[in-house]
Design a protein around this motif. Structure first.
Motif, PDB file in Angstrom:
ATOM      1  N   ASP A 155       1.717   4.244  16.196  1.00  0.00           N
ATOM      2  CA  ASP A 155       0.900   4.769  15.094  1.00  0.00           C
ATOM      3  C   ASP A 155      -0.463   5.156  15.661  1.00  0.00           C
ATOM      4  O   ASP A 155      -1.204   4.304  16.167  1.00  0.00           O
ATOM      5  N   TYR A 165      -4.538  -5.486  10.008  1.00  0.00           N
ATOM      6  CA  TYR A 165      -3.834  -5.164   8.750  1.00  0.00           C
ATOM      7  C   TYR A 165      -3.469  -6.458   8.029  1.00  0.00           C
ATOM      8  O   TYR A 165      -3.073  -7.437   8.654  1.00  0.00           O
ATOM      9  N   ASP A 203      -2.077  10.044   6.053  1.00  0.00           N
ATOM     10  CA  ASP A 203      -2.677   8.831   6.613  1.00  0.00           C
ATOM     11  C   ASP A 203      -2.433   8.632   8.109  1.00  0.00           C
ATOM     12  O   ASP A 203      -3.325   8.246   8.834  1.00  0.00           O
ATOM     13  N   ARG A 204      -1.197   8.857   8.585  1.00  0.00           N
ATOM     14  CA  ARG A 204      -0.889   8.712  10.010  1.00  0.00           C
ATOM     15  C   ARG A 204      -0.679  10.100  10.620  1.00  0.00           C
ATOM     16  O   ARG A 204       0.146  10.879  10.098  1.00  0.00           O
ATOM     17  N   ARG A 216       0.826  -1.214   0.000  1.00  0.00           N
ATOM     18  CA  ARG A 216       0.000   0.000   0.000  1.00  0.00           C
ATOM     19  C   ARG A 216       0.856   1.259   0.000  1.00  0.00           C
ATOM     20  O   ARG A 216       0.552   2.215  -0.708  1.00  0.00           O
ATOM     21  N   TRP A 217       1.962   1.273   0.781  1.00  0.00           N
ATOM     22  CA  TRP A 217       2.755   2.496   0.870  1.00  0.00           C
ATOM     23  C   TRP A 217       3.513   2.755  -0.431  1.00  0.00           C
ATOM     24  O   TRP A 217       3.807   3.898  -0.770  1.00  0.00           O
ATOM     25  N   PHE A 248      -8.321   2.367  15.200  1.00  0.00           N
ATOM     26  CA  PHE A 248      -8.818   1.083  14.688  1.00  0.00           C
ATOM     27  C   PHE A 248      -9.297   0.219  15.860  1.00  0.00           C
ATOM     28  O   PHE A 248     -10.376  -0.376  15.820  1.00  0.00           O
ATOM     29  N   GLN A 256      -6.859  -5.397   6.639  1.00  0.00           N
ATOM     30  CA  GLN A 256      -7.017  -4.020   6.168  1.00  0.00           C
ATOM     31  C   GLN A 256      -6.048  -3.752   5.030  1.00  0.00           C
ATOM     32  O   GLN A 256      -4.897  -4.208   5.078  1.00  0.00           O
ATOM     33  N   ASP A 257      -6.487  -3.019   4.073  1.00  0.00           N
ATOM     34  CA  ASP A 257      -5.701  -2.473   2.950  1.00  0.00           C
ATOM     35  C   ASP A 257      -5.970  -3.169   1.621  1.00  0.00           C
ATOM     36  O   ASP A 257      -5.486  -2.695   0.592  1.00  0.00           O
ATOM     37  N   ASN A 263      -3.144   5.738  14.341  1.00  0.00           N
ATOM     38  CA  ASN A 263      -4.266   5.012  13.728  1.00  0.00           C
ATOM     39  C   ASN A 263      -4.611   3.747  14.490  1.00  0.00           C
ATOM     40  O   ASN A 263      -5.782   3.346  14.549  1.00  0.00           O
ATOM     41  N   LYS A 283      -9.243   0.657   1.282  1.00  0.00           N
ATOM     42  CA  LYS A 283      -9.123   2.116   1.360  1.00  0.00           C
ATOM     43  C   LYS A 283      -8.536   2.538   0.021  1.00  0.00           C
ATOM     44  O   LYS A 283      -7.423   2.133  -0.318  1.00  0.00           O
ATOM     45  N   TRP A 310       3.720  -3.144  12.890  1.00  0.00           N
ATOM     46  CA  TRP A 310       2.733  -3.842  12.070  1.00  0.00           C
ATOM     47  C   TRP A 310       3.325  -5.118  11.460  1.00  0.00           C
ATOM     48  O   TRP A 310       2.973  -5.506  10.331  1.00  0.00           O
TER      49      TRP A 310
HETATM   50  C1  BGC Z   1      -2.611   2.551   7.914  1.00  0.00           C
HETATM   51  C2  BGC Z   1      -3.164   1.225   7.504  1.00  0.00           C
HETATM   52  C3  BGC Z   1      -2.053   0.211   7.384  1.00  0.00           C
HETATM   53  C4  BGC Z   1      -1.121   0.234   8.574  1.00  0.00           C
HETATM   54  C5  BGC Z   1       0.070  -0.661   8.357  1.00  0.00           C
HETATM   55  C6  BGC Z   1      -1.783   2.395   9.148  1.00  0.00           C
HETATM   56  O1  BGC Z   1      -1.296   3.603   9.569  1.00  0.00           O
HETATM   57  O2  BGC Z   1      -3.674   3.445   8.118  1.00  0.00           O
HETATM   58  O3  BGC Z   1      -3.831   1.365   6.271  1.00  0.00           O
HETATM   59  O4  BGC Z   1      -2.642  -1.068   7.328  1.00  0.00           O
HETATM   60  O5  BGC Z   1      -0.701   1.527   8.842  1.00  0.00           O
HETATM   61  O6  BGC Z   1       0.821  -0.215   7.277  1.00  0.00           O
END
Ligand code: BGC
Length: 364
Positions: free
Chosen positions: A179, A248, A120-121, A46-47, A185, A274-275, A181, A295, A219
């Motif tokens: 993080d 995730y 995002d973060r 994703r990143w 979550f 997630q992702d 987030n 997302k 993660w």
């Molecule tokens: C993101 C997630 C992602 C996670 C691990 C989080 O900050 O919002 O989309 O799964 O980081 O990379």
């Protein structure tokens, strides 16, 4: 020696400070501005696409982009941001490795008049964050928990009570504790799961239910695999686990490996994610991982690029739609939030293929 070490940063800061900002009371739209983009890691697809999408979007608007990946290393990310400031960046877009660890480079950016968008973060503990672009993170957690309950038969897809009445065993995983987030979550998920845990419909045999005991540093899927294997050995002798809340997809794959190593499969406990990362979507199609949260990071990148454009022109981004929820410990950061979508085997084609996110060929 001393003098030259002192002079260079001052010159750099002055050049940077003059950049795109007001000149003689007149705001000049910056053409060809350098934008520094830092992403946490390339270990998660994703990143990689987030970074590439932002770069493409900004370049199509005539800007130059320095895109860096920190490989989950905080000092590395600090250095990358510092060198973007030194190179004359007019704006920084930062998806942090550790949201609280960047206060110094953010202060350097502020001293040089460089605005910062947290991507995002949330960037925490600093007044020097101008805007935040992300998804409805609390809702992500709600969707993960609802999908866990649906997969377990405790809830129907329409929200009505499911047919399963006997207690089911689950374990909980959260993301990296550094993080912001992860908290959103997990709290979102627990807002749905707690009543089920409290009245015994869900049983967490490990007893690990508070955020700190269920986090997964960086993660990391391998860390999650080890934790679940320890839990299975300690708390599931002769007992079956029915579901795992995973925050995730990379963690979900680690969890599935732990389950496989413990004799589960081809039918697996319900595992969320997630992702909508490719390996996990394939796993969902194969009937292994149960669900993920999609997302659309293309949309996040586009929205962030147009926020960046507004900021470079000294305008308030028109997209902002949340001015209350993202307090970073020093200030509430004005945010733009996008909607996540819950995905499982029943809707992956409609959501992921018909939207053009993946092709059928990629999913084969
Ligand atoms: C993101 C997630 C992602 C996670 C691990 C989080 O900050 O919002 O989309 O799964 O980081 O990379």
């Amino acid at each position: 020696m001393r003098a030259s070490r002192f002079v260079v940063p001052v010159v750099v800061l002055l050049v940077a400070a003059c950049g795109a900002r007001a000149t003689g009371g007149q705001v000049k739209p910056p053409d060809n501005a350098l934008v520094g983009v830092t992403m946490p890691t390339t270990t998660s697809p994703r990143w990689i696409s987030d970074g590439e999408n932002i770069k493409r979007d900004l370049e199509s608007r005539g800007h130059r982009v320095d895109l860096q990946y920190a490989q989950n290393d905080v000092p590395n990310q600090v250095k990358q941001i510092e060198s973007q400031i030194a190179a004359g960046a007019k704006l920084l877009i930062v998806a942090s490795v550790d949201g609280s660890a960047l206060t110094k480079p953010l202060q350097m950016a502020a001293d040089a008049g460089i605005p910062v968008i947290a991507y995002d973060r949330l960037l925490r503990g600093s007044p020097n964050v101008d805007y935040y672009a992300t998804f409805e993170n609390f809702r992500v957690g709600i969707y993960q928990a609802e999908s866990l309950l649906t997969g377990l038969g405790l809830r129907n897809a329409d929200g009505s009570p499911g047919s399963v009445k006997e207690p089911v065993n689950v374990e909980l995983f959260a993301g990296s504790s550094d993080d912001n987030n992860s908290v959103f979550f997990f709290n979102g998920a627990m807002s749905v799961l707690k009543p089920y845990i409290d009245d015994g419909r869900l049983v967490v045999r490990s007893g690990q239910v508070d955020f700190q005991s269920v986090t997964t540093q960086r993660w990391d899927g391998e860390t999650a695999r080890k934790r679940l294997e320890e839990i299975l050995a300690a708390s599931y002798r002769g007992k079956k686990i029915n579901g795992v809340l995973s925050p995730y997809d990379g963690i979900s794959l680690g969890i599935l490996t732990a389950l496989r190593n413990n004799g589960y499969g081809p039918a697996f406990p319900v595992v969320t994610g997630q992702d909508a990362e490719l390996p996990s979507v394939k796993s969902i199609i194969a009937g292994e991982q149960y669900s993920t949260i999609y997302k659309d990071t293309r949309e996040l990148a586009t929205a962030t690029a147009s926020m960046a454009e507004a900021v470079l022109k000294d305008r308030t981004p028109p997209q902002l739609n949340n001015l209350n929820d993202y307090n970073n410990g020093v200030k509430v950061v004005p945010a733009f939030l996008l909607n996540p979508v819950s995905v499982d085997k029943s809707n992956y084609h409609k959501v992921l293929v018909e939207s053009g996110y993946y092709t059928d060929d990629q999913l084969r």
